[in-house]
Design a protein around this motif. Sequence first.
Motif: not given
Length: 226
Positions: A133-134, A129
Amino acid sequence: MKTKKKDVLNRFLPLWAIPPLVTILAVNCLIYWGSSALTASRYHYDFTMAFDRAVPLLPGFVWVYILAFPFWAAGYMLAARRGKDMFYRFVATDLTIHLICFLIFILVPTTNIRPEIAGDTISQKVLLLVYALDGGSAPSNLFPSIHCYVSWMCWKGVAGSSAIPKWYQKFSMVFAVLVIISTQVLKQHYIVDAVLALVLVEFFWRFYQKGQRHNWVVKIFDRKKE
């Protein structure tokens, strides 16, 4: 009653520290996402070294990586307890490094190749995750590491202060080191990213401790005579 509430708030976080802190947060967001947008179509360099390949992937460190965010909030607010002069030196150091990060992100866009995560533990799922997200499969803004530099700033901001408990100063140093390690064992950053981050903090921390080099920050945020 309002006066008492204001006094309590001032003891926790001086009101004069709020504008600089909000500015730092805004600058960080603009620099990180702004530079990513500006360099999205450009070639990104990969600074992977033999040392980086030898570092094992340790998904369990994802919890340290995530806890860095509240650690930063606490560290930056606690830095204000050292008084205006020291805090403004702290702010000058941070904003200067943020500007340098932006210039490097624009001039030398960086990326790396993230490892495949095999397994279904909670830590592995959370790490996936974090990757998503990065930047997903194309992370950017790695050199220098903002995660490393901000964590080290949290320790510098409280170290040696009579207003901060000794136990927290020691905790801050240890946790900052753990965050730096997490960036390596999670393959979020490589060793050159961490080294440059620490060099920048140590250099500009010393630079702004001398004379009145931080006056430009004072002029922006504190127009009143002390």
